[in-house]
Design a protein around this motif. Sequence first.
Motif, PDB file in Angstrom:
ATOM      1  N   HIS A   1      -7.514  10.140  -0.242  1.00  0.00           N
ATOM      2  CA  HIS A   1      -8.327   9.270   0.603  1.00  0.00           C
ATOM      3  C   HIS A   1      -9.147  10.100   1.577  1.00  0.00           C
ATOM      4  O   HIS A   1     -10.331   9.832   1.801  1.00  0.00           O
ATOM      5  CB  HIS A   1      -7.441   8.297   1.389  1.00  0.00           C
ATOM      6  CG  HIS A   1      -6.770   7.285   0.520  1.00  0.00           C
ATOM      7  ND1 HIS A   1      -5.921   6.329   1.024  1.00  0.00           N
ATOM      8  CD2 HIS A   1      -6.812   7.081  -0.815  1.00  0.00           C
ATOM      9  CE1 HIS A   1      -5.471   5.570   0.041  1.00  0.00           C
ATOM     10  NE2 HIS A   1      -6.000   6.009  -1.082  1.00  0.00           N
TER      11      HIS A   1
ATOM     12  N   THR B   1     -11.799   2.006  -7.706  1.00  0.00           N
ATOM     13  CA  THR B   1     -10.751   2.768  -7.018  1.00  0.00           C
ATOM     14  C   THR B   1     -11.334   3.544  -5.855  1.00  0.00           C
ATOM     15  O   THR B   1     -10.752   3.603  -4.767  1.00  0.00           O
ATOM     16  CB  THR B   1     -10.055   3.738  -8.002  1.00  0.00           C
ATOM     17  OG1 THR B   1      -9.570   2.992  -9.114  1.00  0.00           O
ATOM     18  CG2 THR B   1      -8.912   4.475  -7.342  1.00  0.00           C
TER      19      THR B   1
ATOM     20  N   SER C   1     -12.026   1.083  -2.990  1.00  0.00           N
ATOM     21  CA  SER C   1     -10.819   0.612  -2.310  1.00  0.00           C
ATOM     22  C   SER C   1     -10.149   1.743  -1.535  1.00  0.00           C
ATOM     23  O   SER C   1      -9.607   1.523  -0.454  1.00  0.00           O
ATOM     24  CB  SER C   1      -9.841  -0.042  -3.287  1.00  0.00           C
ATOM     25  OG  SER C   1      -9.411   0.884  -4.260  1.00  0.00           O
ATOM     26  N   CYS C   2     -10.194   2.971  -2.057  1.00  0.00           N
ATOM     27  CA  CYS C   2      -9.618   4.122  -1.336  1.00  0.00           C
ATOM     28  C   CYS C   2     -10.353   4.352  -0.018  1.00  0.00           C
ATOM     29  O   CYS C   2      -9.728   4.572   1.019  1.00  0.00           O
ATOM     30  CB  CYS C   2      -9.701   5.391  -2.184  1.00  0.00           C
ATOM     31  SG  CYS C   2      -8.443   5.503  -3.464  1.00  0.00           S
TER      32      CYS C   2
ATOM     33  N   ARG D   1     -12.153   2.162   1.641  1.00  0.00           N
ATOM     34  CA  ARG D   1     -11.898   1.016   2.517  1.00  0.00           C
ATOM     35  C   ARG D   1     -10.531   1.153   3.195  1.00  0.00           C
ATOM     36  O   ARG D   1     -10.395   0.987   4.406  1.00  0.00           O
ATOM     37  CB  ARG D   1     -11.982  -0.284   1.703  1.00  0.00           C
ATOM     38  CG  ARG D   1     -12.056  -1.531   2.533  1.00  0.00           C
ATOM     39  CD  ARG D   1     -12.435  -2.776   1.732  1.00  0.00           C
ATOM     40  NE  ARG D   1     -11.994  -2.823   0.356  1.00  0.00           N
ATOM     41  CZ  ARG D   1     -12.801  -2.682  -0.708  1.00  0.00           C
ATOM     42  NH1 ARG D   1     -14.091  -2.497  -0.543  1.00  0.00           N
ATOM     43  NH2 ARG D   1     -12.326  -2.744  -1.932  1.00  0.00           N
ATOM     44  N   ARG D   2      -9.489   1.515   2.404  1.00  0.00           N
ATOM     45  CA  ARG D   2      -8.142   1.701   2.961  1.00  0.00           C
ATOM     46  C   ARG D   2      -8.119   2.832   3.985  1.00  0.00           C
ATOM     47  O   ARG D   2      -7.491   2.737   5.036  1.00  0.00           O
ATOM     48  CB  ARG D   2      -7.134   2.002   1.843  1.00  0.00           C
ATOM     49  CG  ARG D   2      -6.489   0.768   1.251  1.00  0.00           C
ATOM     50  CD  ARG D   2      -5.249   1.108   0.468  1.00  0.00           C
ATOM     51  NE  ARG D   2      -5.512   1.987  -0.674  1.00  0.00           N
ATOM     52  CZ  ARG D   2      -5.889   1.578  -1.875  1.00  0.00           C
ATOM     53  NH1 ARG D   2      -6.056   0.304  -2.104  1.00  0.00           N
ATOM     54  NH2 ARG D   2      -6.098   2.440  -2.847  1.00  0.00           N
TER      55      ARG D   2
ATOM     56  N   VAL E   1      -9.605   1.683   7.254  1.00  0.00           N
ATOM     57  CA  VAL E   1      -8.686   0.794   7.969  1.00  0.00           C
ATOM     58  C   VAL E   1      -7.588   1.620   8.643  1.00  0.00           C
ATOM     59  O   VAL E   1      -7.266   1.412   9.816  1.00  0.00           O
ATOM     60  CB  VAL E   1      -8.075  -0.254   7.002  1.00  0.00           C
ATOM     61  CG1 VAL E   1      -6.902  -0.972   7.642  1.00  0.00           C
ATOM     62  CG2 VAL E   1      -9.140  -1.257   6.564  1.00  0.00           C
ATOM     63  N   GLN E   2      -7.028   2.598   7.911  1.00  0.00           N
ATOM     64  CA  GLN E   2      -5.989   3.462   8.478  1.00  0.00           C
ATOM     65  C   GLN E   2      -6.522   4.257   9.670  1.00  0.00           C
ATOM     66  O   GLN E   2      -5.839   4.407  10.679  1.00  0.00           O
ATOM     67  CB  GLN E   2      -5.458   4.427   7.421  1.00  0.00           C
ATOM     68  CG  GLN E   2      -4.539   3.782   6.401  1.00  0.00           C
ATOM     69  CD  GLN E   2      -4.109   4.796   5.358  1.00  0.00           C
ATOM     70  OE1 GLN E   2      -4.745   4.961   4.325  1.00  0.00           O
ATOM     71  NE2 GLN E   2      -3.035   5.489   5.650  1.00  0.00           N
TER      72      GLN E   2
END
Length: 197
Positions: free
Chosen positions: A145, A172, A175-176, A178-179, A182-183
């Motif tokens: 990520h 993928t 989404s990686c 985006r995650r 967020v983290q």
Amino acid sequence: MMRTLPTDLQLIEWLKQAAQRNPLALRLLYDATSTRLYSIALRVVGNRELAEDVLQDAYVTIWRAAGDYREAISPPMVWMGLIVRSRGLDLLRRRLADRSLGSSSWDEDFQENYPGGGMDPVEFVDRSEQAKALHRCLKQLDTRHRGLLLAAYFNESSHSELAKQFDMPLGTVKSCIRRALVQLRTCMKSDGTKDLP
């Protein structure tokens, strides 16, 4: 004319050779990457002469730290871009400290010369703290990520370019990233830092 950037494999090979103190490898690395890294330095310090100083300092650091580079953590241009950015921020901090010690009108002088267009020193320090928090939070991300996020930021690559570069499906990659964002936001909020821009 824009120089074509060599492949990551070629850059990694030059970094390995530079780690073994091969000056030709550093020269080839410089010739291939200096234009792009100079533009990063210029964005950070906002002054051509200072950007040249930052670039020179960054390549000294790259030469010394080439053995520390790990391709599993980030692509070579991202790693070198972080070094340039770090050297640029260091230079701005040193100049800010010098002015605060040596000039009664350092406030005006700083605002006149700093590329932030009227950013006051307090805001500059806030941003420096935000950069430190961001660095701490980036270290906490999953390696893949972090690599995707940094490549997207420093190389300004599109999601489809990243999918090709990292050999991953487009969904993928999205989404990686985006995650990861967020983290990062969660980490920085828990760190008491202002949210990411």
